[in-house]
Design an enzyme around this catalytic site. Structure first.
Site, PDB file in Angstrom:
ATOM      1  N   LYS A 172     -11.868  -5.010  -4.584  1.00 38.39           N
ATOM      2  CA  LYS A 172     -13.142  -5.169  -3.855  1.00 38.39           C
ATOM      3  C   LYS A 172     -14.327  -4.711  -4.709  1.00 38.39           C
ATOM      4  CE  LYS A 172     -11.199  -4.889   0.800  1.00 38.39           C
ATOM      5  NZ  LYS A 172      -9.825  -4.415   0.518  1.00 38.39           N
TER       6      LYS A 172
ATOM      7  N   ASP B  11       0.828  -1.215   0.000  1.00 34.78           N
ATOM      8  CA  ASP B  11       0.000   0.000   0.000  1.00 34.78           C
ATOM      9  C   ASP B  11       0.858   1.258   0.000  1.00 34.78           C
ATOM     10  OD1 ASP B  11      -2.139  -1.698   0.036  1.00 34.78           O
ATOM     11  OD2 ASP B  11      -2.508  -1.519   2.195  1.00 34.78           O
TER      12      ASP B  11
ATOM     13  N   GLY C 146       0.768  -5.661   5.648  1.00 34.65           N
ATOM     14  CA  GLY C 146       1.076  -4.386   4.992  1.00 34.65           C
ATOM     15  C   GLY C 146       2.065  -3.619   5.823  1.00 34.65           C
ATOM     16  N   ARG C 147       1.534  -2.751   6.706  1.00 32.77           N
ATOM     17  CA  ARG C 147       2.403  -1.852   7.463  1.00 32.77           C
ATOM     18  C   ARG C 147       3.404  -2.564   8.364  1.00 32.77           C
ATOM     19  NH1 ARG C 147      -2.631   1.761   9.075  1.00 32.77           N
ATOM     20  NH2 ARG C 147      -3.615  -0.243   8.539  1.00 32.77           N
TER      21      ARG C 147
ATOM     22  N   GLN D   1      -8.610  -0.677  12.053  1.00 26.30           N
ATOM     23  CA  GLN D   1      -7.973  -1.954  11.684  1.00 26.30           C
ATOM     24  C   GLN D   1      -7.634  -2.736  12.947  1.00 26.30           C
ATOM     25  OE1 GLN D   1      -7.648  -4.283   9.689  1.00 26.30           O
ATOM     26  NE2 GLN D   1      -5.797  -4.149   8.447  1.00 26.30           N
TER      27      GLN D   1
ATOM     28  N   LYS E 174      -0.099  -7.876  -3.060  1.00 28.56           N
ATOM     29  CA  LYS E 174      -1.443  -7.291  -3.146  1.00 28.56           C
ATOM     30  C   LYS E 174      -1.319  -5.794  -3.414  1.00 28.56           C
ATOM     31  CE  LYS E 174      -4.219  -6.720   0.542  1.00 28.56           C
ATOM     32  NZ  LYS E 174      -4.800  -5.402   0.302  1.00 28.56           N
TER      33      LYS E 174
ATOM     34  N   ASP F  61      -6.512  -5.746  -5.042  1.00 30.15           N
ATOM     35  CA  ASP F  61      -7.543  -5.770  -3.997  1.00 30.15           C
ATOM     36  C   ASP F  61      -8.607  -4.713  -4.319  1.00 30.15           C
ATOM     37  OD1 ASP F  61      -8.883  -6.252  -1.669  1.00 30.15           O
ATOM     38  OD2 ASP F  61      -7.314  -5.505  -0.328  1.00 30.15           O
TER      39      ASP F  61
ATOM     40  N   ASP G  89     -20.288  -3.945  -7.615  1.00 26.56           N
ATOM     41  CA  ASP G  89     -21.409  -3.356  -8.362  1.00 26.56           C
ATOM     42  C   ASP G  89     -22.184  -4.432  -9.134  1.00 26.56           C
ATOM     43  OD1 ASP G  89     -23.027  -1.355  -9.651  1.00 26.56           O
ATOM     44  OD2 ASP G  89     -21.375   0.053  -9.343  1.00 26.56           O
TER      45      ASP G  89
ATOM     46  N   SER H 288     -11.682  -7.208   8.475  1.00 29.22           N
ATOM     47  CA  SER H 288     -10.950  -7.009   9.733  1.00 29.22           C
ATOM     48  C   SER H 288     -11.309  -5.689  10.392  1.00 29.22           C
ATOM     49  CB  SER H 288      -9.443  -7.080   9.478  1.00 29.22           C
ATOM     50  OG  SER H 288      -9.050  -6.032   8.618  1.00 29.22           O
TER      51      SER H 288
HETATM   52  P1  5BU Z   1      -2.101  -3.430   6.933  1.00 23.92           P
HETATM   53  O1  5BU Z   1      -1.150  -2.346   6.656  1.00 23.92           O
HETATM   54  O2  5BU Z   1      -1.401  -4.771   7.263  1.00 23.92           O
HETATM   55  O3  5BU Z   1      -3.187  -3.058   7.907  1.00 23.92           O
HETATM   56  O4  5BU Z   1      -2.808  -3.688   5.503  1.00 23.92           O
HETATM   57  C1  5BU Z   1      -3.869  -4.581   5.323  1.00 23.92           C
HETATM   58  C2  5BU Z   1      -4.299  -4.655   3.882  1.00 23.92           C
HETATM   59  O5  5BU Z   1      -5.336  -5.605   3.742  1.00 23.92           O
HETATM   60  C3  5BU Z   1      -4.840  -3.359   3.310  1.00 23.92           C
HETATM   61  O6  5BU Z   1      -4.410  -3.286   1.977  1.00 23.92           O
HETATM   62  C4  5BU Z   1      -6.342  -3.486   3.362  1.00 23.92           C
HETATM   63  O7  5BU Z   1      -6.965  -2.831   2.281  1.00 23.92           O
HETATM   64  C5  5BU Z   1      -6.530  -4.988   3.238  1.00 23.92           C
HETATM   65  N1  5BU Z   1      -7.701  -5.511   3.991  1.00 23.92           N
HETATM   66  C6  5BU Z   1      -7.811  -5.435   5.354  1.00 23.92           C
HETATM   67  O8  5BU Z   1      -6.940  -4.901   6.032  1.00 23.92           O
HETATM   68  N2  5BU Z   1      -8.892  -5.959   5.986  1.00 23.92           N
HETATM   69  C7  5BU Z   1      -9.891  -6.578   5.327  1.00 23.92           C
HETATM   70  O9  5BU Z   1     -10.838  -7.085   5.929  1.00 23.92           O
HETATM   71  C8  5BU Z   1      -9.756  -6.651   3.918  1.00 23.92           C
HETATM   72  C9  5BU Z   1      -8.669  -6.126   3.288  1.00 23.92           C
HETATM   73 BR1  5BU Z   1     -11.069  -7.490   2.993  1.00 23.92          BR
END
Ligand code: 5BU
Length: 492
Positions: free
Chosen positions: A319, A264, A462-463, A442, A286, A317, A322, A381
């Site tokens: 999502k 991301d 991700g992070r 998150q 992703k 991703d 529509d 999540s």
């Molecule tokens: P993080 O930086 O590890 O929080 O990134 C999580 C990634 O997974 C981020 O790109 C979200 O768009 C993606 N994601 C998520 O975090 N939770 C979900 O339920 C879904 C996708 Br579906």
């Protein structure tokens, strides 16, 4: 078992597996216990060639065994069309047993013309304990009709033969479960491990005709042993219906990684740099392509080159959510032309089945159609999200039933209970070594927790990696910990 037509029997066994007339997973049974194998022969009415072959084999079987009877009667409901064809082909009149007596008119349980003392051959699709055959025999007997034999398509070998023999009925099956398992194994469709696990289950779970278990509580323990989280990625590759799921399972198994990097970042070069550094440790990269500020076609060319060099797949991703027509356009057209380059995409199940049909429509006539797949979202999540149990259940149906299951690679979710079919891959985001939340809802879990407690097959980070001081080291750590947790999970 039929001895003739060995090739035809093998071909039919493979065809039944192909059309999902039986599948492997973790299925709730009528007798209140889960089973690793499930038969649903109701689907064969949609395949006239299969109907024809099954009924021809039943007729051949009846001739071979010299079973002569005045009538045939199918056990309601799945066996009714089969009994009809057998009746017509053999010129043997049919009887129809009602499941409930009419509350008007004749109140008859058995339809058709018969006399006390007539004989009747029973036709059934799948036998577990034999109790359905015995229900039909009981009603026929109460009319004075004599039943001594039953021809069935599949014997699950769980006690049916002995149970019906106690009531004077002999069972003659086209297939036993063992034959089906061995055939699929010989033809490379399932692993030895699956054959052994199912055989162990069948031996442990023997059922009496009243639905009780031979051996008390033991069968319940045996039933728990066979779930998707206990099987290896290699064996699940063989069970997958989606070519992309097969490919991804095999990639994970050979590269020994179940880490997905969520790249991301908003600059193309930063994503490419990250993909190059983390590439050796990931199975999936992703993207959220719509956050890239300097998107160009060469970004995609470079990303594809890195995916080939380091052997990982690309998951956009997006999502999608529509109507089918719009989704087809969003997937194939616009600036990003996602279907041209993303091996996989994500989609919400909110619009229902049309979401999968819309995505598939965008690939119609395209050479890459077989190299694409979708992960359906069944849970999120995000704290306070609106998904409930019914939504999850219906998402599972879209992922596992119907004609588009070959396009569904997996499910994005947070818990083991979202689906049972081992041929699908569970992708779980919200993974971080230090369990925490971010400021925008998150919720994170550790690599071990998502794999061992929540049923994840791939953990999305991700992070946890992007913000590490040394991203390569962080990717290696996440990859090692996710993989070790998977190995512990499948270890017997
Ligand atoms: P993080 O930086 O590890 O929080 O990134 C999580 C990634 O997974 C981020 O790109 C979200 O768009 C993606 N994601 C998520 O975090 N939770 C979900 O339920 C879904 C996708 Br579906």
């Amino acid at each position: 078992m039929v001895t003739k037509n060995a090739d035809q029997m093998k071909a039919l066994a493979l065809k039944l597996f192909e059309i999902n007339a039986f599948k492997f997973g973790d299925f709730k049974m009528k007798v209140g216990i889960n089973s690793p194998v499930y038969f649903d022969l109701r689907v064969i009415v949609s395949y006239p060639d299969v109907m024809k072959t099954v009924s021809e084999l039943l007729v051949a079987h009846i001739k071979e065994l010299q079973l002569s009877s005045k009538h045939v009667c199918g056990v309601p409901y799945t066996a009714l069309p089969l009994a009809t064809i057998v009746s017509v082909q053999q010129h043997t009149p049919m009887l129809v047993r009602r499941k409930e007596a009419k509350d008007y008119g004749t109140k008859k349980l058995i339809e058709g013309i018969y006399h006390a003392g007539d004989t009747c051959l029973i036709v059934e699709d799948v036998v577990t304990s034999g109790s359905s055959i015995l229900d039909t025999v009981r009603d026929l007997k109460s009319e004075g009709i004599v039943c001594t034999d039953a021809v069935v398509v599949v014997d699950r070998e769980q006690g049916g033969v002995a149970n019906i023999a106690k009531h004077g009925v002999r069972m003659h099956s086209l297939f036993t479960l063992s034959f089906l398992l061995n055939t699929l194994h010989e033809e490379g469709r399932i692993e030895r491990e699956t054959v052994d696990a199912v055989a162990k289950y069948i031996a442990a779970v023997q059922i009496n005709s009243d639905g009780s278990f031979v051996g008390g509580d033991k069968p319940h323990e045996a039933a728990n042993e066979f779930s998707r989280t206990k099987l290896t990625y290699e064996s699940r590759a063989n069970l997958a219906k989606s070519p992309l799921a097969k490919r991804l399972f095999n990639l994970m198994a050979t590269k020994k990684t179940n880490l997905c990097l969520a790249a991301d970042l908003t600059k193309a070069d930063a994503i490419l740099d990250m993909a190059d550094k983390c590439g050796p440790y990931i199975c999936l990269l992703k993207t959220h392509v719509d956050i890239v500020e300097d998107f160009t076609e060469s970004f995609i060319v470079n990303l594809k080159a890195l995916s080939a060099r380091h052997n990982f797949l690309l998951l956009e991703d997006r999502k999608f959510a529509d109507i089918g027509n719009t989704v087809a356009l969003q997937y194939g057209k616009g600036i990003y032309k996602i279907s041209d380059w993303a091996d996989l995409v994500t989609a919400h199940t909110l619009p229902g089945r049309s979401i999968v049909q819309g995505l598939k429509a965008a690939l119609d006539g395209n050479d890459v159609a077989k190299e694409r797949g979708v992960f359906l979202l069944a849970e999120m999540s995000a704290n306070g999200n609106l998904i409930d149990e019914k939504y999850k259940e219906n998402s599972n149906k879209i992922a596992t039933e119907g004609g588009d299951v070959d396009f569904v690679t997996g499910v994005v979710c947070q818990s083991t209970g979202c689906f049972a079919f081992p041929g699908l891959i569970q992708l779980t985001p919200g993974v971080k070594i230090d369990e925490s939340v971010d400021k925008l809802g998150q919720q994170y879990n550790t690599p071990e927790h998502v794999i061992k407690e929540r049923g994840a097959d791939i953990g999305v980070v991700g992070r946890g990696i992007l913000q590490a001081a040394n991203v390569e080291k962080a990717a290696l750590t996440y990859s090692d910990r996710l993989w070790a947790a998977y190995e512990e999970r499948v270890a017997k």
